[in-house]
Design a protein around this motif. Structure first.
Motif, PDB file in Angstrom:
ATOM      1  N   PHE A   1       0.829  -1.201   0.000  1.00 60.78           N
ATOM      2  CA  PHE A   1       0.000   0.000   0.000  1.00 60.78           C
ATOM      3  C   PHE A   1       0.864   1.251   0.000  1.00 60.78           C
ATOM      4  N   ALA A   2       1.991   1.189   0.693  1.00 57.71           N
ATOM      5  CA  ALA A   2       2.917   2.331   0.765  1.00 57.71           C
ATOM      6  C   ALA A   2       3.875   2.385  -0.427  1.00 57.71           C
ATOM      7  N   SER A   3       3.704   1.460  -1.391  1.00 59.72           N
ATOM      8  CA  SER A   3       4.591   1.374  -2.564  1.00 59.72           C
ATOM      9  C   SER A   3       6.047   1.175  -2.149  1.00 59.72           C
ATOM     10  N   ASP A   4       6.242   0.350  -1.126  1.00 58.28           N
ATOM     11  CA  ASP A   4       7.569   0.060  -0.587  1.00 58.28           C
ATOM     12  C   ASP A   4       7.983  -1.347  -1.012  1.00 58.28           C
ATOM     13  N   ALA A   5       9.017  -1.445  -1.832  1.00 58.74           N
ATOM     14  CA  ALA A   5       9.515  -2.748  -2.307  1.00 58.74           C
ATOM     15  C   ALA A   5      10.355  -3.386  -1.199  1.00 58.74           C
TER      16      ALA A   5
ATOM     17  N   GLU B   1       9.625   1.935  -9.623  1.00 62.54           N
ATOM     18  CA  GLU B   1       8.911   1.815 -10.903  1.00 62.54           C
ATOM     19  C   GLU B   1       7.918   0.659 -10.874  1.00 62.54           C
ATOM     20  N   VAL B   2       8.347  -0.475 -10.347  1.00 62.30           N
ATOM     21  CA  VAL B   2       7.444  -1.628 -10.250  1.00 62.30           C
ATOM     22  C   VAL B   2       6.282  -1.313  -9.320  1.00 62.30           C
ATOM     23  N   MET B   3       6.558  -0.677  -8.198  1.00 66.23           N
ATOM     24  CA  MET B   3       5.525  -0.418  -7.203  1.00 66.23           C
ATOM     25  C   MET B   3       4.464   0.568  -7.679  1.00 66.23           C
ATOM     26  N   LYS B   4       4.706   1.267  -8.778  1.00 66.44           N
ATOM     27  CA  LYS B   4       3.708   2.174  -9.343  1.00 66.44           C
ATOM     28  C   LYS B   4       2.591   1.423 -10.066  1.00 66.44           C
TER      29      LYS B   4
ATOM     30  N   VAL C   1      13.727 -13.389  -4.646  1.00 70.53           N
ATOM     31  CA  VAL C   1      12.413 -12.746  -4.718  1.00 70.53           C
ATOM     32  C   VAL C   1      12.442 -11.696  -5.825  1.00 70.53           C
ATOM     33  N   TYR C   2      11.400 -11.715  -6.637  1.00 68.52           N
ATOM     34  CA  TYR C   2      11.228 -10.754  -7.722  1.00 68.52           C
ATOM     35  C   TYR C   2       9.905 -10.021  -7.531  1.00 68.52           C
ATOM     36  N   LEU C   3       9.886  -8.751  -7.913  1.00 65.06           N
ATOM     37  CA  LEU C   3       8.643  -8.009  -8.109  1.00 65.06           C
ATOM     38  C   LEU C   3       8.553  -7.825  -9.608  1.00 65.06           C
ATOM     39  N   ASP C   4       7.607  -8.519 -10.230  1.00 64.13           N
ATOM     40  CA  ASP C   4       7.554  -8.627 -11.686  1.00 64.13           C
ATOM     41  C   ASP C   4       8.928  -9.074 -12.183  1.00 64.13           C
ATOM     42  N   GLU C   5       9.560  -8.316 -13.039  1.00 73.18           N
ATOM     43  CA  GLU C   5      10.842  -8.729 -13.610  1.00 73.18           C
ATOM     44  C   GLU C   5      12.050  -8.251 -12.805  1.00 73.18           C
ATOM     45  N   VAL C   6      11.826  -7.510 -11.735  1.00 71.44           N
ATOM     46  CA  VAL C   6      12.916  -6.929 -10.961  1.00 71.44           C
ATOM     47  C   VAL C   6      13.278  -7.837  -9.779  1.00 71.44           C
ATOM     48  N   MET C   7      14.507  -8.346  -9.785  1.00 71.05           N
ATOM     49  CA  MET C   7      14.980  -9.152  -8.658  1.00 71.05           C
ATOM     50  C   MET C   7      15.324  -8.199  -7.513  1.00 71.05           C
ATOM     51  N   ILE C   8      14.629  -8.384  -6.385  1.00 70.06           N
ATOM     52  CA  ILE C   8      14.883  -7.530  -5.227  1.00 70.06           C
ATOM     53  C   ILE C   8      15.672  -8.255  -4.142  1.00 70.06           C
TER      54      ILE C   8
ATOM     55  N   ALA D   1      -0.498  -1.096 -10.979  1.00 71.90           N
ATOM     56  CA  ALA D   1      -1.743  -1.463 -10.295  1.00 71.90           C
ATOM     57  C   ALA D   1      -1.739  -2.924  -9.857  1.00 71.90           C
ATOM     58  N   GLU D   2      -1.072  -3.772 -10.615  1.00 73.58           N
ATOM     59  CA  GLU D   2      -0.976  -5.190 -10.278  1.00 73.58           C
ATOM     60  C   GLU D   2       0.481  -5.625 -10.374  1.00 73.58           C
ATOM     61  N   ILE D   3       0.913  -6.381  -9.386  1.00 72.65           N
ATOM     62  CA  ILE D   3       2.314  -6.802  -9.293  1.00 72.65           C
ATOM     63  C   ILE D   3       2.347  -8.286  -8.938  1.00 72.65           C
ATOM     64  N   THR D   4       3.303  -8.992  -9.516  1.00 72.17           N
ATOM     65  CA  THR D   4       3.537 -10.380  -9.131  1.00 72.17           C
ATOM     66  C   THR D   4       4.781 -10.448  -8.256  1.00 72.17           C
ATOM     67  N   ILE D   5       4.607 -11.012  -7.057  1.00 72.00           N
ATOM     68  CA  ILE D   5       5.733 -11.351  -6.208  1.00 72.00           C
ATOM     69  C   ILE D   5       6.103 -12.781  -6.591  1.00 72.00           C
ATOM     70  N   HIS D   6       7.292 -12.967  -7.114  1.00 72.92           N
ATOM     71  CA  HIS D   6       7.759 -14.302  -7.484  1.00 72.92           C
ATOM     72  C   HIS D   6       8.845 -14.694  -6.492  1.00 72.92           C
ATOM     73  N   ILE D   7       8.601 -15.786  -5.790  1.00 74.65           N
ATOM     74  CA  ILE D   7       9.533 -16.292  -4.790  1.00 74.65           C
ATOM     75  C   ILE D   7      10.046 -17.637  -5.274  1.00 74.65           C
ATOM     76  N   ASP D   8      11.353 -17.735  -5.466  1.00 75.86           N
ATOM     77  CA  ASP D   8      11.983 -18.992  -5.876  1.00 75.86           C
ATOM     78  C   ASP D   8      12.676 -19.594  -4.662  1.00 75.86           C
ATOM     79  N   LEU D   9      12.171 -20.746  -4.201  1.00 73.16           N
ATOM     80  CA  LEU D   9      12.713 -21.395  -3.012  1.00 73.16           C
ATOM     81  C   LEU D   9      13.974 -22.204  -3.296  1.00 73.16           C
ATOM     82  N   ALA D  10      14.238 -22.493  -4.568  1.00 74.95           N
ATOM     83  CA  ALA D  10      15.453 -23.214  -4.983  1.00 74.95           C
ATOM     84  C   ALA D  10      15.603 -24.561  -4.288  1.00 74.95           C
TER      85      ALA D  10
END
Length: 123
Positions: free
Chosen positions: A31-35, A83-86, A59-66, A88-97
């Motif tokens: 909500f705070a647009s905090d990655a 930029e990603v946090m702007k 962990v990725y937010l869309d295509e950005v590895m954070i 409306a819809e975002i995918t959090i991708h978590i790779d547990l490896a």
């Protein structure tokens, strides 16, 4: 969207996805647009997977590895996160490896309106 890949089982991916999707701290960060990768990684820990090595988690937010190998990604920048946090819809991708299992769940942020609507609701 919370997409978890690289799990040993679908159930552990589901547990991680729901832990992140239900985390009030993750929801308020969005909500705070905090990655905030730390809040996401903490929620992964809440899933209760005993033998999970968080130093392998990405962990990725869309295509950005954070988050890379359990810490801030080496090429992550605050500008890329903003930029990603702007969006409306975002995918959090978590790779547990840990394997080849995956799961996906859907959630929302924790906005003022969401809190107000649910605080005003009486049963």
């Amino acid at each position: 969207t919370v997409k978890v890949t690289g799990g040993k089982t679908t159930q552990e991916c589901c547990d991680v996805a729901y832990a992140v999707a239900h985390s009030p701290l993750v929801k308020t960060a969005f909500f705070a647009s905090d990655a905030n990768w730390g809040r996401i990684l903490a929620a992964v820990g809440y899933a209760g997977i005993d033998d999970l090595d968080t130093e392998q988690v990405d962990v990725y937010l869309d295509e950005v590895m954070i988050c890379q190998n359990g810490g801030v990604a080496s090429d992550y920048t605050e500008d890329a996160g903003k930029e990603v946090m702007k969006r409306a819809e975002i995918t959090i991708h978590i790779d547990l490896a840990r394997g080849s299992a995956t799961d996906t769940v859907y959630t929302c942020d924790l906005s003022y309106d969401y809190v107000k609507i649910n605080a005003d609701y009486r049963s």
